[in-house]
Write a protein that holds these residues in place. Structure first.
Motif, PDB file in Angstrom:
ATOM      1  N   SER A 187      -5.238 -11.803   0.555  1.00  0.00           N
ATOM      2  CA  SER A 187      -3.702 -12.134   0.359  1.00  0.00           C
ATOM      3  C   SER A 187      -2.874 -12.059   1.404  1.00  0.00           C
ATOM      4  N   HIS A 188      -3.275 -12.596   2.679  1.00  0.00           N
ATOM      5  CA  HIS A 188      -2.567 -12.495   3.913  1.00  0.00           C
ATOM      6  C   HIS A 188      -1.057 -13.242   3.707  1.00  0.00           C
ATOM      7  N   HIS A 215      -4.511  -6.627   0.541  1.00  0.00           N
ATOM      8  CA  HIS A 215      -3.979  -6.041   1.798  1.00  0.00           C
ATOM      9  C   HIS A 215      -2.794  -5.186   1.977  1.00  0.00           C
ATOM     10  N   LEU A 216      -2.969  -3.866   1.292  1.00  0.00           N
ATOM     11  CA  LEU A 216      -2.082  -3.108   1.017  1.00  0.00           C
ATOM     12  C   LEU A 216      -2.360  -1.620   1.697  1.00  0.00           C
ATOM     13  N   LYS A 217      -3.335  -1.765   2.466  1.00  0.00           N
ATOM     14  CA  LYS A 217      -3.549  -0.182   3.250  1.00  0.00           C
ATOM     15  C   LYS A 217      -2.610   0.275   3.845  1.00  0.00           C
ATOM     16  N   ALA A 219       0.593  -0.701   3.400  1.00  0.00           N
ATOM     17  CA  ALA A 219       2.047  -0.647   2.565  1.00  0.00           C
ATOM     18  C   ALA A 219       2.570   0.590   2.147  1.00  0.00           C
ATOM     19  N   GLY A 220       3.868   0.746   2.237  1.00  0.00           N
ATOM     20  CA  GLY A 220       4.655   1.986   1.613  1.00  0.00           C
ATOM     21  C   GLY A 220       4.633   1.896   0.271  1.00  0.00           C
ATOM     22  N   ARG A 221       5.415   2.706  -0.259  1.00  0.00           N
ATOM     23  CA  ARG A 221       5.277   2.976  -1.827  1.00  0.00           C
ATOM     24  C   ARG A 221       6.270   2.083  -2.447  1.00  0.00           C
ATOM     25  N   LYS A 222       7.307   1.651  -1.842  1.00  0.00           N
ATOM     26  CA  LYS A 222       8.353   0.727  -2.138  1.00  0.00           C
ATOM     27  C   LYS A 222       7.522  -0.643  -2.661  1.00  0.00           C
ATOM     28  N   GLU A 223       6.829  -1.121  -1.551  1.00  0.00           N
ATOM     29  CA  GLU A 223       6.049  -2.161  -1.623  1.00  0.00           C
ATOM     30  C   GLU A 223       4.995  -2.399  -2.728  1.00  0.00           C
ATOM     31  N   THR A 245      -7.350  -3.842  -0.351  1.00  0.00           N
ATOM     32  CA  THR A 245      -6.235  -3.196  -1.091  1.00  0.00           C
ATOM     33  C   THR A 245      -5.981  -1.886  -0.774  1.00  0.00           C
ATOM     34  N   GLY A 246      -6.991  -1.072  -0.493  1.00  0.00           N
ATOM     35  CA  GLY A 246      -6.529   0.320   0.125  1.00  0.00           C
ATOM     36  C   GLY A 246      -6.870   1.326  -1.174  1.00  0.00           C
ATOM     37  N   ARG A 247      -7.232   2.199  -1.112  1.00  0.00           N
ATOM     38  CA  ARG A 247      -7.345   3.396  -2.277  1.00  0.00           C
ATOM     39  C   ARG A 247      -6.084   3.930  -2.757  1.00  0.00           C
ATOM     40  N   GLN A 248      -5.156   4.025  -1.624  1.00  0.00           N
ATOM     41  CA  GLN A 248      -3.820   4.588  -2.374  1.00  0.00           C
ATOM     42  C   GLN A 248      -3.290   3.530  -3.239  1.00  0.00           C
TER      43      GLN A 248
END
Length: 272
Positions: A187-188, A215-217, A219-223, A245-248
């Motif tokens: 998802s670039h 691709h959210l590793k 990324a901030g909480r807002k996104e 995507t990342g664990r968070q």
């Protein structure tokens, strides 16, 4: 004809099943209308082994889709071509660009390890194209550059280097009786940009499920919260965040969307 879809994860960053292996990569095998397909090939360290242990014959795969030219999605293609040299390869032509990531030491090569001439059965996916009845490659996703460009990723040639525009970042979508199933690579081009493009192509058909990397590793909480609200709007039956995507983000999706989200890993199977 019943449009039944079965998917098996062959490469991902995590594994929980014995005798299977994980790597930083993505590969999803799927069977659809009696045909066999592969979406991405991972880094190539686990594809063949995991396929064998999952009872999947790579020689029988009709088509492999490459979501973009990074090595954690294309690294297994060389071995796959050795096993299945006539396999049809669907990808944007820019998948063969020399791609790099900026690191402290300079530029690290993260591109494909093959040239277009190494592939005997290549289909260019610059625009939306049907690989078979009910299976579509998005082609290049038109999106405002400010919404996705990442200066950490560059392409380079004899003329110099530039921020990667990721024109080769493509996804696929599949028609099932439950609705449209989307497979994302990394998802670039931006998750919303990609899915909105597919929504425009399929009209009023329901988006039933989304699998893959987002691709959210970093990324901030807002996104992440914005994507949660977006997924609520889609009213998905199934969301499977994988790979980059990342664990968070994956855990926050699960907390907000409950049973709609499946935290999958290598070897997991899905039927739609």
């Amino acid at each position: 004809m019943a449009r039944r879809l079965e998917l098996t994860i062959l490469s991902d960053n995590t594994v929980e099943k014995r005798k299977l292996l994980a790597e930083h990569g993505l590969s999803i095998y799927f069977e659809y209308n009696e045909q066999q397909y592969l979406f991405d090939t991972g880094q190539g360290e686990v594809l063949v082994s995991n396929a064998l242990k999952s009872g999947i014959d790579l020689k029988k795969i009709d088509t492999v889709f490459l979501s973009h030219g990074h090595d954690d999605h294309t690294g297994g293609l060389k071995k796959l071509l050795e096993i299945n040299p006539e396999i049809r390869v669907f990808a944007h032509s820019d998948v063969f660009q020399a791609k790099y990531k900026k690191v402290d030491a300079g530029l690290e090569f993260i591109g494909i390890n093959l040239a277009k001439s190494d592939i005997s059965n290549f289909s260019a996916a610059e625009t939306t194209i049907a690989a078979a009845a009910g299976v579509y490659n998005t082609g290049e996703i038109p999106a405002p550059r400010a919404s996705y460009l990442n200066e950490r990723y560059v392409v380079a040639n004899e003329e110099g280097e530039k921020i990667d525009p990721f024109d080769d970042d493509t996804s696929i979508y599949i028609e099932t009786e439950s609705g449209i199933v989307i497979l994302l690579g990394c998802s670039h081009k931006g998750v919303k940009n990609i899915i909105d493009e597919i929504r425009g192509a399929v009209g009023d058909k329901k988006i039933a499920a989304v699998f893959g990397g987002m691709h959210l590793k970093r990324a901030g909480r807002k996104e992440i919260n914005g994507l949660i609200e977006y997924f609520k709007e889609l009213d998905l039956d199934l969301l499977v965040p994988m790979h980059c995507t990342g664990r968070q983000a994956a855990v926050l999706f699960k907390e907000a969307l409950g049973d709609v989200v499946q935290l999958a890993s290598v070897g997991d199977k899905f039927e739609l």
